[in-house]
Design a protein around this motif. Structure first.
Motif, mmCIF file in Angstrom:
data_model
loop_
_atom_site.group_PDB
_atom_site.id
_atom_site.type_symbol
_atom_site.label_atom_id
_atom_site.label_comp_id
_atom_site.label_asym_id
_atom_site.label_seq_id
_atom_site.Cartn_x
_atom_site.Cartn_y
_atom_site.Cartn_z
ATOM 1 N N SER A 46 -0.324 -3.838 17.729
ATOM 2 C CA SER A 46 -1.424 -3.688 16.776
ATOM 3 C C SER A 46 -1.961 -2.262 16.710
ATOM 4 O O SER A 46 -2.357 -1.796 15.642
ATOM 5 C CB SER A 46 -2.566 -4.649 17.141
ATOM 6 O OG SER A 46 -2.146 -5.988 17.050
ATOM 7 N N GLN A 49 0.282 -0.006 14.611
ATOM 8 C CA GLN A 49 0.185 -0.490 13.233
ATOM 9 C C GLN A 49 -1.135 -0.059 12.596
ATOM 10 O O GLN A 49 -1.188 0.317 11.428
ATOM 11 C CB GLN A 49 0.309 -2.008 13.213
ATOM 12 C CG GLN A 49 0.230 -2.609 11.824
ATOM 13 C CD GLN A 49 0.312 -4.126 11.861
ATOM 14 O OE1 GLN A 49 0.436 -4.721 12.917
ATOM 15 N NE2 GLN A 49 0.234 -4.745 10.698
ATOM 16 N N LEU A 50 -2.221 -0.101 13.376
ATOM 17 C CA LEU A 50 -3.527 0.305 12.855
ATOM 18 C C LEU A 50 -3.526 1.775 12.462
ATOM 19 O O LEU A 50 -4.016 2.147 11.381
ATOM 20 C CB LEU A 50 -4.601 0.033 13.913
ATOM 21 C CG LEU A 50 -6.013 0.527 13.594
ATOM 22 C CD1 LEU A 50 -6.558 -0.177 12.357
ATOM 23 C CD2 LEU A 50 -6.936 0.305 14.783
ATOM 24 N N GLN A 53 -1.447 2.247 9.232
ATOM 25 C CA GLN A 53 -2.140 1.772 8.028
ATOM 26 C C GLN A 53 -3.270 2.719 7.621
ATOM 27 O O GLN A 53 -3.433 3.032 6.432
ATOM 28 C CB GLN A 53 -2.690 0.364 8.272
ATOM 29 C CG GLN A 53 -1.605 -0.693 8.379
ATOM 30 C CD GLN A 53 -2.162 -2.044 8.793
ATOM 31 O OE1 GLN A 53 -3.196 -2.124 9.449
ATOM 32 N NE2 GLN A 53 -1.476 -3.108 8.423
ATOM 33 N N ILE A 56 -1.867 5.881 6.016
ATOM 34 C CA ILE A 56 -1.443 5.658 4.625
ATOM 35 C C ILE A 56 -2.656 5.599 3.699
ATOM 36 O O ILE A 56 -2.637 6.130 2.576
ATOM 37 C CB ILE A 56 -0.606 4.365 4.540
ATOM 38 C CG1 ILE A 56 0.707 4.537 5.307
ATOM 39 C CG2 ILE A 56 -0.330 3.993 3.097
ATOM 40 C CD1 ILE A 56 1.531 3.265 5.392
ATOM 41 N N MET A 57 -3.731 4.950 4.155
ATOM 42 C CA MET A 57 -4.953 4.892 3.339
ATOM 43 C C MET A 57 -5.512 6.292 3.078
ATOM 44 O O MET A 57 -5.950 6.608 1.967
ATOM 45 C CB MET A 57 -6.005 4.040 4.045
ATOM 46 C CG MET A 57 -5.667 2.580 4.181
ATOM 47 S SD MET A 57 -6.948 1.693 5.102
ATOM 48 C CE MET A 57 -6.110 0.138 5.417
ATOM 49 N N ILE A 63 -7.740 2.033 -0.747
ATOM 50 C CA ILE A 63 -7.594 0.929 0.205
ATOM 51 C C ILE A 63 -7.303 -0.344 -0.574
ATOM 52 O O ILE A 63 -8.121 -0.785 -1.398
ATOM 53 C CB ILE A 63 -8.870 0.744 1.056
ATOM 54 C CG1 ILE A 63 -9.210 2.020 1.810
ATOM 55 C CG2 ILE A 63 -8.698 -0.413 2.030
ATOM 56 C CD1 ILE A 63 -10.493 1.928 2.601
ATOM 57 N N GLU A 64 -6.138 -0.920 -0.356
ATOM 58 C CA GLU A 64 -5.812 -2.219 -0.929
ATOM 59 C C GLU A 64 -6.517 -3.320 -0.129
ATOM 60 O O GLU A 64 -6.723 -3.178 1.074
ATOM 61 C CB GLU A 64 -4.302 -2.435 -0.907
ATOM 62 C CG GLU A 64 -3.510 -1.426 -1.703
ATOM 63 C CD GLU A 64 -3.746 -1.556 -3.197
ATOM 64 O OE1 GLU A 64 -4.132 -2.662 -3.630
ATOM 65 O OE2 GLU A 64 -3.566 -0.550 -3.917
ATOM 66 N N GLN A 67 -4.427 -4.569 2.717
ATOM 67 C CA GLN A 67 -4.266 -3.467 3.668
ATOM 68 C C GLN A 67 -5.512 -3.312 4.533
ATOM 69 O O GLN A 67 -5.430 -3.169 5.756
ATOM 70 C CB GLN A 67 -4.007 -2.176 2.878
ATOM 71 C CG GLN A 67 -3.289 -1.097 3.653
ATOM 72 C CD GLN A 67 -2.990 0.098 2.780
ATOM 73 O OE1 GLN A 67 -3.728 0.383 1.834
ATOM 74 N NE2 GLN A 67 -1.902 0.795 3.059
ATOM 75 N N SER A 70 -5.738 -6.293 6.970
ATOM 76 C CA SER A 70 -4.797 -6.176 8.082
ATOM 77 C C SER A 70 -5.263 -5.150 9.106
ATOM 78 O O SER A 70 -5.189 -5.378 10.317
ATOM 79 C CB SER A 70 -3.412 -5.799 7.554
ATOM 80 O OG SER A 70 -2.498 -5.606 8.611
ATOM 81 N N ALA A 71 -5.764 -4.014 8.617
ATOM 82 C CA ALA A 71 -6.260 -2.985 9.532
ATOM 83 C C ALA A 71 -7.479 -3.488 10.304
ATOM 84 O O ALA A 71 -7.612 -3.233 11.510
ATOM 85 C CB ALA A 71 -6.607 -1.718 8.761
ATOM 86 N N SER A 74 -6.298 -5.846 13.027
ATOM 87 C CA SER A 74 -5.706 -5.120 14.158
ATOM 88 C C SER A 74 -6.788 -4.504 15.039
ATOM 89 O O SER A 74 -6.711 -4.566 16.268
ATOM 90 C CB SER A 74 -4.768 -4.020 13.636
ATOM 91 O OG SER A 74 -3.701 -4.565 12.896
#
Length: 384
Positions: A46, A49-50, A53, A56-57, A63-64, A67, A70-71, A74
């Motif tokens: 996690s 991954q955090l 993400q 990318i933001m 921010i989707e 997305q 999920s963040a 995490s």
């Protein structure tokens, strides 16, 4: 492991009165093992991954919904697992005061805000300096791993297993503080958070100087800098609330406090004789160099490490014969941590203990060697 914990919990409810305590403590130590494995899994999956993400933001400046969800999940899982493991570890040790639910909630908030500040600072820096971010992470991980190894932790039974464990814990140290050594930890914690604060400030300032003005406005950049600083400040605030008001051992700065995470074991209260089993199971530690040498002549003795005896040694004539079940003598000191010797001790003793357990009306006792003293302490085994 989950199924086995549920099975032990049901057995602790369904068994007779004299058997419930045995299955209850087996369930608690199995739960402690699960919590540690979940903790390692969370930080190995996690946490990266955090950061990915969030990076990318920042690059997309948007921010989707999924997305962001999920963040957020995490981030919450990281803070949740740290507090969950600390609570389960204390609940599984009778020599430790249990953590209250208020303390667990405050500890979740403490780690939530400090990890959030850390992850956002990583994401900001990685969105501009990808290569240097990788170099920074590897360098920080190496320094933290070396620091943990220098602390001489004692979780595993062999040197190389201990080094691998320290390397994994070094990954946790990339994101947050995690105490792995018995004793006072306030100074080590202060050093860690000073380093973390310096790194967060340096990463955020470098990003602020070199971020892309075309995709991110100056106002948004200033907001992100304020988010990093305020989140870290809130995390430190909740940390002081926890240690000053809600720590199981009492206030952190109290003269009677025994340390941030651990305290000295209290003196035994007057009660049953020394050979009576009155506490729940404990685990087994790796023998250190000084303990391995032992008394003169002990090193060269031919007594095996694990010795199974059908019954307790005969008592003096003036004392009534014992009625306890079989005794397994282990010529090693007892371990204080419950989670990391199960894989080692279970393979060698599980079949023997289970066989004796069902052949005898009482649970087999284990005798651990007491360092520096000729007598032995009688304890149940925890993980089996």
């Amino acid at each position: 492991r989950y199924l086995r914990t549920l099975y032990l919990g049901l057995q602790s409810r369904w068994q007779a009165e004299h058997r419930r305590r045995h299955f209850y403590w087996r369930m608690m130590f199995e739960s402690a093992d699960i919590s540690m494995l979940r903790l390692l899994e969370t930080f190995l999956k996690s946490a990266p991954q955090l950061v990915l993400q969030l990076s990318i933001m920042v690059q997309q400046n948007s921010i989707e919904p999924l997305q962001g969800l999920s963040a957020s999940a995490s981030l919450v899982s990281l803070a949740w697992m740290i507090a969950s493991y600390q609570k389960v570890l204390r609940d599984s040790r009778e020599d430790k005061m249990p953590m209250s639910y208020k303390g667990a909630v405050v500890q979740i908030l403490w780690h939530l805000f400090t990890i959030a500040a850390r992850a956002i600072a990583f994401a900001l820096f990685a969105s501009v300096f990808q290569l240097y971010f990788g170099i920074f992470i590897v360098t920080h991980w190496c320094i933290m791993t070396f620091w943990i190894i220098q602390g001489e932790t004692d979780f595993c039974m062999s040197k190389w297993e201990e080094i691998i464990y320290n390397m994994v814990v070094g990954i946790i140290y990339i994101f947050c503080w995690f105490n792995v050594k018995e004793g006072r930890s306030r100074y080590r914690m202060c050093i860690y958070y000073i380093i973390t604060l310096s790194e967060n400030a340096a990463l955020t300032v470098l990003w602020f100087l070199y971020y892309d003005r075309k995709t991110t406005s100056d106002f948004d950049a200033l907001i992100l800098v304020c988010v990093v600083s305020s989140s870290f400040a809130l995390g430190i605030f909740f940390m002081f609330i926890y240690y000053c008001l809600l720590h199981p051992n009492g206030p952190m700065f109290s003269p009677r406090a025994g340390g941030c995470i651990f305290r000295q074991r209290p003196a035994p209260a007057p009660g049953p004789p020394a050979d009576a089993v009155t506490s729940p199971p404990r685990s087994l530690p790796r023998t250190t160099g000084g303990e391995r040498d032992g008394a003169p002549g002990e090193r060269d003795s031919c007594v095996p490490v694990f010795q199974v005896r059908p019954c307790a040694p005969p008592a003096p004539a003036a004392r009534a014969p014992r009625t306890e079940g079989p005794v397994i003598r282990i010529d090693l000191p007892r371990k204080k941590y419950p989670a990391w010797d199960a894989h080692f001790i279970d393979r060698r003793l599980r079949k023997t203990i289970l066989a004796l357990e069902y052949a005898s009306p009482t649970t087999p006792r284990l005798q651990y060697r007491t360092p520096g003293a000729p007598q032995e302490v009688l304890e149940y085994e925890t993980t089996v």
